[in-house]
Scaffold this motif. Structure first.
Motif, PDB file in Angstrom:
ATOM      1  N   TRP A 121      21.791  36.608  38.394  1.00 43.85           N
ATOM      2  CA  TRP A 121      22.692  36.023  39.391  1.00 43.85           C
ATOM      3  C   TRP A 121      24.126  36.079  38.895  1.00 43.85           C
ATOM      4  O   TRP A 121      25.024  36.541  39.591  1.00 43.85           O
ATOM      5  CB  TRP A 121      22.260  34.582  39.671  1.00 43.85           C
ATOM      6  N   LEU A 122      24.359  35.604  37.674  1.00 41.25           N
ATOM      7  CA  LEU A 122      25.716  35.585  37.129  1.00 41.25           C
ATOM      8  C   LEU A 122      26.228  36.997  36.875  1.00 41.25           C
ATOM      9  O   LEU A 122      27.389  37.300  37.140  1.00 41.25           O
ATOM     10  CB  LEU A 122      25.750  34.760  35.842  1.00 41.25           C
ATOM     11  N   THR A 123      25.359  37.879  36.394  1.00 36.38           N
ATOM     12  CA  THR A 123      25.773  39.260  36.144  1.00 36.38           C
ATOM     13  C   THR A 123      26.195  39.946  37.438  1.00 36.38           C
ATOM     14  O   THR A 123      27.211  40.644  37.475  1.00 36.38           O
ATOM     15  CB  THR A 123      24.632  40.042  35.478  1.00 36.38           C
ATOM     16  N   THR A 124      25.441  39.745  38.499  1.00 37.81           N
ATOM     17  CA  THR A 124      25.781  40.363  39.775  1.00 37.81           C
ATOM     18  C   THR A 124      27.120  39.853  40.286  1.00 37.81           C
ATOM     19  O   THR A 124      27.965  40.636  40.747  1.00 37.81           O
ATOM     20  CB  THR A 124      24.682  40.087  40.815  1.00 37.81           C
ATOM     21  N   LYS A 125      27.344  38.559  40.202  1.00 37.50           N
ATOM     22  CA  LYS A 125      28.619  37.996  40.651  1.00 37.50           C
ATOM     23  C   LYS A 125      29.784  38.529  39.829  1.00 37.50           C
ATOM     24  O   LYS A 125      30.818  38.918  40.371  1.00 37.50           O
ATOM     25  CB  LYS A 125      28.586  36.469  40.567  1.00 37.50           C
ATOM     26  N   VAL A 126      29.611  38.566  38.530  1.00 37.64           N
ATOM     27  CA  VAL A 126      30.692  39.025  37.662  1.00 37.64           C
ATOM     28  C   VAL A 126      30.963  40.511  37.864  1.00 37.64           C
ATOM     29  O   VAL A 126      32.122  40.939  37.924  1.00 37.64           O
ATOM     30  CB  VAL A 126      30.384  38.691  36.192  1.00 37.64           C
ATOM     31  N   VAL A 127      29.917  41.318  38.004  1.00 37.26           N
ATOM     32  CA  VAL A 127      30.103  42.761  38.172  1.00 37.26           C
ATOM     33  C   VAL A 127      30.847  43.063  39.472  1.00 37.26           C
ATOM     34  O   VAL A 127      31.802  43.852  39.482  1.00 37.26           O
ATOM     35  CB  VAL A 127      28.746  43.499  38.112  1.00 37.26           C
ATOM     36  N   TRP A 128      30.438  42.447  40.582  1.00 33.40           N
ATOM     37  CA  TRP A 128      31.124  42.699  41.845  1.00 33.40           C
ATOM     38  C   TRP A 128      32.562  42.225  41.811  1.00 33.40           C
ATOM     39  O   TRP A 128      33.460  42.865  42.356  1.00 33.40           O
ATOM     40  CB  TRP A 128      30.374  42.060  43.008  1.00 33.40           C
ATOM     41  N   THR A 129      32.791  41.099  41.174  1.00 31.97           N
ATOM     42  CA  THR A 129      34.158  40.593  41.072  1.00 31.97           C
ATOM     43  C   THR A 129      35.007  41.505  40.192  1.00 31.97           C
ATOM     44  O   THR A 129      36.173  41.785  40.514  1.00 31.97           O
ATOM     45  CB  THR A 129      34.147  39.161  40.519  1.00 31.97           C
ATOM     46  N   LEU A 130      34.450  41.988  39.110  1.00 31.14           N
ATOM     47  CA  LEU A 130      35.190  42.917  38.248  1.00 31.14           C
ATOM     48  C   LEU A 130      35.471  44.235  38.952  1.00 31.14           C
ATOM     49  O   LEU A 130      36.549  44.817  38.774  1.00 31.14           O
ATOM     50  CB  LEU A 130      34.439  43.147  36.945  1.00 31.14           C
ATOM     51  N   ILE A 131      34.530  44.711  39.741  1.00 24.68           N
ATOM     52  CA  ILE A 131      34.755  45.953  40.489  1.00 24.68           C
ATOM     53  C   ILE A 131      35.909  45.771  41.479  1.00 24.68           C
ATOM     54  O   ILE A 131      36.810  46.616  41.558  1.00 24.68           O
ATOM     55  CB  ILE A 131      33.467  46.399  41.213  1.00 24.68           C
ATOM     56  N   ALA A 132      35.889  44.670  42.217  1.00 26.25           N
ATOM     57  CA  ALA A 132      36.964  44.419  43.185  1.00 26.25           C
ATOM     58  C   ALA A 132      38.309  44.268  42.488  1.00 26.25           C
ATOM     59  O   ALA A 132      39.330  44.799  42.945  1.00 26.25           O
ATOM     60  CB  ALA A 132      36.650  43.167  44.004  1.00 26.25           C
TER      61      ALA A 132
END
Length: 150
Positions: A121-132
């Motif tokens: 859950w945290l990895t998915t949130k962080v990855v999408w936020t970092l991509i944006a």
């Protein structure tokens, strides 16, 4: 999981897109104005033998002095201040709400009771936020590089 991240952070992504559009709306016209002023000055300085004074005259263009008459190069200073404030804006609109909203609204309990792990859950949130954020910063860096070269 990707849909949940989009649903939770679409406001921040929209705010970043608006900031990017406003920045592009400021940088592109000023960059084109500076480029046209420079090309005109280059074409006329040979005839009037004023090429040595060209750099001092270009920073005193009408756009700069109308923006703030007390500062030479006021438009340039405004863009530099916007660039310096960028990390603050990114932290304010993306970094803070990343996990804090989860705890405030209690959605972390909903997510953590599902079949996915907390790490995923945290990895998915962080990855999408970092991509944006990477896309946003890349576009701002490209616009700023183009603007500074004109």
């Amino acid at each position: 999981m990707n849909w949940v991240v989009w649903k939770q952070h679409r406001k921040q992504f929209l705010i970043l897109a608006i900031i990017l559009a406003l920045y592009a709306g400021l940088v592109i016209p000023t960059g084109l104005h500076f480029w046209h002023t420079y090309q005109f000055a280059l074409s006329t300085c040979g005839k009037t033998n004023t090429c040595s004074q060209l750099s001092g005259e270009l920073l005193q263009s009408g756009w700069d002095s109308n923006l703030n008459p007390s500062l030479p190069g006021g438009g340039v200073n405004l863009v530099v201040l916007l660039i310096l404030g960028l990390p603050f804006l990114l932290g304010m609109f993306i970094g803070v709400p990343l996990v804090a909203r989860e705890y405030n609204e209690g959605t972390n309990l909903l997510i953590w009771t599902r079949s996915i792990s907390r790490r995923k859950w945290l990895t998915t949130k962080v990855v999408w936020t970092l991509i944006a954020t990477t896309i946003f910063v890349g576009v701002v860096a490209a616009l700023t590089t183009w603007w500074s070269k004109t």
